[in-house]
Design an enzyme around this catalytic site. Structure first.
Site, PDB file in Angstrom:
ATOM      1  N   HIS A 180       0.820  -1.209   0.000  1.00  0.00           N
ATOM      2  CA  HIS A 180       0.000   0.000   0.000  1.00  0.00           C
ATOM      3  C   HIS A 180       0.859   1.266   0.000  1.00  0.00           C
ATOM      4  O   HIS A 180       0.341   2.374   0.072  1.00  0.00           O
ATOM      5  CB  HIS A 180      -0.912  -0.035   1.237  1.00  0.00           C
ATOM      6  CG  HIS A 180      -2.078   0.880   1.180  1.00  0.00           C
ATOM      7  ND1 HIS A 180      -2.331   1.837   2.135  1.00  0.00           N
ATOM      8  CD2 HIS A 180      -3.090   0.998   0.276  1.00  0.00           C
ATOM      9  CE1 HIS A 180      -3.427   2.497   1.844  1.00  0.00           C
ATOM     10  NE2 HIS A 180      -3.917   2.012   0.712  1.00  0.00           N
ATOM     11  N   LYS A 182       3.227   4.522  -0.847  1.00  0.00           N
ATOM     12  CA  LYS A 182       3.246   5.573  -1.867  1.00  0.00           C
ATOM     13  C   LYS A 182       4.526   6.371  -1.691  1.00  0.00           C
ATOM     14  O   LYS A 182       4.731   7.010  -0.655  1.00  0.00           O
ATOM     15  CB  LYS A 182       2.045   6.518  -1.726  1.00  0.00           C
ATOM     16  CG  LYS A 182       0.717   5.904  -2.148  1.00  0.00           C
ATOM     17  CD  LYS A 182      -0.056   5.381  -0.993  1.00  0.00           C
ATOM     18  CE  LYS A 182      -1.446   4.923  -1.453  1.00  0.00           C
ATOM     19  NZ  LYS A 182      -2.166   4.213  -0.392  1.00  0.00           N
ATOM     20  N   ASP A 187      16.342  11.692  -7.837  1.00  0.00           N
ATOM     21  CA  ASP A 187      17.781  11.852  -7.616  1.00  0.00           C
ATOM     22  C   ASP A 187      18.191  11.622  -6.165  1.00  0.00           C
ATOM     23  O   ASP A 187      19.205  12.160  -5.700  1.00  0.00           O
ATOM     24  CB  ASP A 187      18.251  13.245  -8.072  1.00  0.00           C
ATOM     25  CG  ASP A 187      18.335  13.365  -9.586  1.00  0.00           C
ATOM     26  OD1 ASP A 187      18.407  12.318 -10.253  1.00  0.00           O
ATOM     27  OD2 ASP A 187      18.329  14.496 -10.098  1.00  0.00           O
ATOM     28  N   HIS A 424      -9.423  10.993   2.173  1.00  0.00           N
ATOM     29  CA  HIS A 424      -8.459   9.946   1.867  1.00  0.00           C
ATOM     30  C   HIS A 424      -7.138  10.146   2.610  1.00  0.00           C
ATOM     31  O   HIS A 424      -6.251   9.311   2.549  1.00  0.00           O
ATOM     32  CB  HIS A 424      -8.190   9.888   0.359  1.00  0.00           C
ATOM     33  CG  HIS A 424      -7.550   8.612  -0.092  1.00  0.00           C
ATOM     34  ND1 HIS A 424      -6.188   8.495  -0.316  1.00  0.00           N
ATOM     35  CD2 HIS A 424      -8.076   7.390  -0.348  1.00  0.00           C
ATOM     36  CE1 HIS A 424      -5.913   7.262  -0.704  1.00  0.00           C
ATOM     37  NE2 HIS A 424      -7.041   6.567  -0.730  1.00  0.00           N
ATOM     38  N   LYS A 426      -4.301  10.413   5.575  1.00  0.00           N
ATOM     39  CA  LYS A 426      -3.967   9.611   6.747  1.00  0.00           C
ATOM     40  C   LYS A 426      -2.947  10.395   7.568  1.00  0.00           C
ATOM     41  O   LYS A 426      -1.804  10.597   7.144  1.00  0.00           O
ATOM     42  CB  LYS A 426      -3.369   8.264   6.344  1.00  0.00           C
ATOM     43  CG  LYS A 426      -4.232   7.450   5.340  1.00  0.00           C
ATOM     44  CD  LYS A 426      -3.773   7.643   3.935  1.00  0.00           C
ATOM     45  CE  LYS A 426      -4.331   6.643   2.949  1.00  0.00           C
ATOM     46  NZ  LYS A 426      -5.742   6.427   2.926  1.00  0.00           N
ATOM     47  N   ASP A 431       0.089  15.667  20.589  1.00  0.00           N
ATOM     48  CA  ASP A 431       0.348  16.827  21.451  1.00  0.00           C
ATOM     49  C   ASP A 431       0.780  18.069  20.666  1.00  0.00           C
ATOM     50  O   ASP A 431       1.526  18.912  21.196  1.00  0.00           O
ATOM     51  CB  ASP A 431       1.402  16.486  22.514  1.00  0.00           C
ATOM     52  CG  ASP A 431       0.829  15.604  23.615  1.00  0.00           C
ATOM     53  OD1 ASP A 431      -0.383  15.715  23.883  1.00  0.00           O
ATOM     54  OD2 ASP A 431       1.592  14.812  24.200  1.00  0.00           O
TER      55      ASP A 431
END
Length: 532
Positions: A180, A182, A187, A424, A426, A431
């Protein structure tokens, strides 16, 4: 068009059946024995133009890494294209989904142009959503500077969805395990990490429901750690070269036709908002010229081992991102904010949040509503946690599909041209001093089945940016504010909102989508929570 002879169709079905039977006995992916040469990230990024700028900036900030948060899908897409255009030596690209739509083709065109300049391109794509793209992917790999690998691929490579579903059912112990992650690295100097896959709905394009998401541009020493994670996945036994799966090597003519197709598509999109944004030079130019928006801070990479299933089972030692993430949550003293479009915490996750609230910690959760979710099955798994969490003091907000106030200070919640809004992103904020942003949801699948990656950034400034956007989306005009009303055994769930500028309280789940409600009820009867 004449139909193919019956014997040819029958032969095709026999071949598919043979593939299915073969895969049913397989505990390893196809192509595992295919020869592949291990490779690693660029060793000296400081020798590139991007690397020189980053090295100098990092040195002037005491060796810290630099970060910039991207909530705008349009800017996030433009940034990827511009990094591909600026790359001189390497592009390392890792995604769960890489679609062959408008933005996917524009980005792929830039990647192929980079390869034509001599840039080494390594693409690692999960095979779950890659059905029907074998020819296209194989054509990309026909460029000598491009190598494509598929993670944990299916045996069946044909177009018949039923056979693919059947293979999944027969070998679920292997195929249920997905990558999952991404990650986009140019470079080994600049990287993009976050929740976005590659597809129009992630980049504010088209009329389909738009996914509200987060990406982080990372520069400095942290990029080498991200590249190490990529290398580990790239060289893992589950990452299979596409040439091991697609028998016929593409011809030069077919590759030339692909480039022509991408070129024509880019010309068609020339006057689009995406193309105009790319040509404007922002946002990458402003970052390279003036350090615009960059926050310098300490950070660490949280990532699973590629063979997470073996680590989970105790068969081998390896990294599990959730250990670090949940430990950070337990250590919170005052406030924990969680943004998770798919929120199915499980018994242990629920208890963690209840324990924090009992200690006096403010716990706030932003997730999708029934109307905004794109996966009704997840809503079926989530809804049973609402009352216990609310009763224990946890605050829950469910995003509306059509925000009432779409223009916060730090960017649109949705583009004016898009369809409905679906969360979508996450993110976790601890704190208001540390922030996790990555690919992982707070659900059973991200915690135990999928491999994930993200950044834990020690920066009150980054944390405040996420908090500000959280607060903007969580107001009643943009989200349903969940609450319990009544006394004793009569306490029941309500959804507080605003309609036509006036407060309104819904006694039942908001919405009038009977099919979606039916699906949620149906999924709720099935023992599938561990898959959500």
């Amino acid at each position: 068009m004449p139909r193919p002879p019956l014997r040819h169709a029958f032969a095709g079905w026999l071949a598919a059946l043979a593939t299915l039977l073969l895969s049913a006995c397989a505990t390893i992916p196809p192509g595992t024995g295919y020869p592949k040469i291990p490779s690693t990230a660029l060793a000296h990024p400081e020798e590139t133009a991007l690397g020189k700028v980053v090295a100098a900036r990092s040195k002037s900030h005491g060796g810290l890494s630099g970060f910039r948060l991207f909530a705008s899908g349009s800017d996030a897409f433009t940034l990827r294209v511009q990094l591909a255009n600026r790359a001189e030596r390497t592009l390392d690209i890792q995604y769960f989904i890489f679609k062959d739509d408008d933005t996917g083709q524009l980005l792929m065109s830039s990647i192929l142009h980079a390869a034509s300049r001599g840039v080494r391109v390594r693409m690692l794509i999960d095979d779950t959503e890659a059905r029907g793209q074998d020819d296209r992917v194989a054509l990309l790999a026909a460029n000598p500077n491009v190598e494509v690998r598929l993670y944990n691929p299916f045996y069946y490579r044909g177009p018949i969805a039923f056979i693919r579903y059947a293979e999944f059912a027969l070998t679920m112990s292997r195929l249920d395990y997905r990558m999952h992650n991404k990650l986009f690295v140019a470079d080994n100097a600049m990287a993009i990490v976050g929740g976005r896959n590659v597809g129009d709905e992630y980049f504010d394009v088209g009329n389909a429901p738009q996914f509200g998401d987060y990406d982080v541009l990372a520069t400095g020493p942290i990029v080498r750690d991200l590249s190490k994670s990529f290398d580990t996945y790239w060289n893992d036994r589950l990452s299979i070269p596409v040439r091991a799966l697609v028998g016929n090597r593409p011809t030069a003519d077919k590759f030339a036709a692909l480039k022509q197709d991408l070129s024509e598509h880019k010309e068609e999109m020339h006057q689009s908002q995406e193309e105009r944004s790319i040509r404007s030079g922002n946002p990458l130019a402003s970052i390279l010229d003036k350090d615009t928006g960059i926050v310098w801070a300490k950070a660490e990479v949280l990532a699973d081992s590629p063979d997470k299933a073996s680590v989970e089972g105790g068969d081998e030692i390896g990294a599990l991102f959730r250990r670090r993430l949940l430990t950070a949550a337990r250590d919170v003293k005052k406030e924990l904010l969680i943004v998770s479009p798919y929120f199915v915490p499980g018994a242990k996750g629920e208890q963690l949040l209840l324990d924090l609230a009992k200690r006096g910690v403010t716990v706030r959760v932003l997730t999708n509503s029934l109307l905004s979710t794109d996966v009704p099955a997840v809503h079926a798994g989530y809804r049973g946690y609402r009352v216990p969490l609310l009763a224990g003091g946890v605050q829950i907000y469910e995003v509306k599909p059509l925000p009432g106030k779409p223009q916060p200070k730090n960017g649109l919640l949705k583009s004016p041209s898009s369809g409905e809004f679906s969360l979508h992103a996450k993110a976790w904020v601890f704190d208001r001093t540390r922030t996790f942003i990555g690919s992982a949801n707070f659900d059973r699948r991200s915690l135990h089945l999928n491999t994930e990656i993200g950044l834990m950034i020690d920066s009150p400034e980054i944390a405040q940016q996420v908090v500000t956007r959280f607060n903007t989306i969580a107001i009643p005009a943009n989200s349903f504010v969940l609450a319990l009303e009544g006394d004793g055994t009569d306490r029941h769930l309500v959804w507080k909102s605003v309609k036509d500028g006036k407060p309104i309280v819904y006694e039942t789940e908001p919405g009038d989508d009977r099919l979606r409600e039916f699906l949620v009820d149906l999924y709720g009867l099935l023992p599938i929570e561990d898959q959500l």
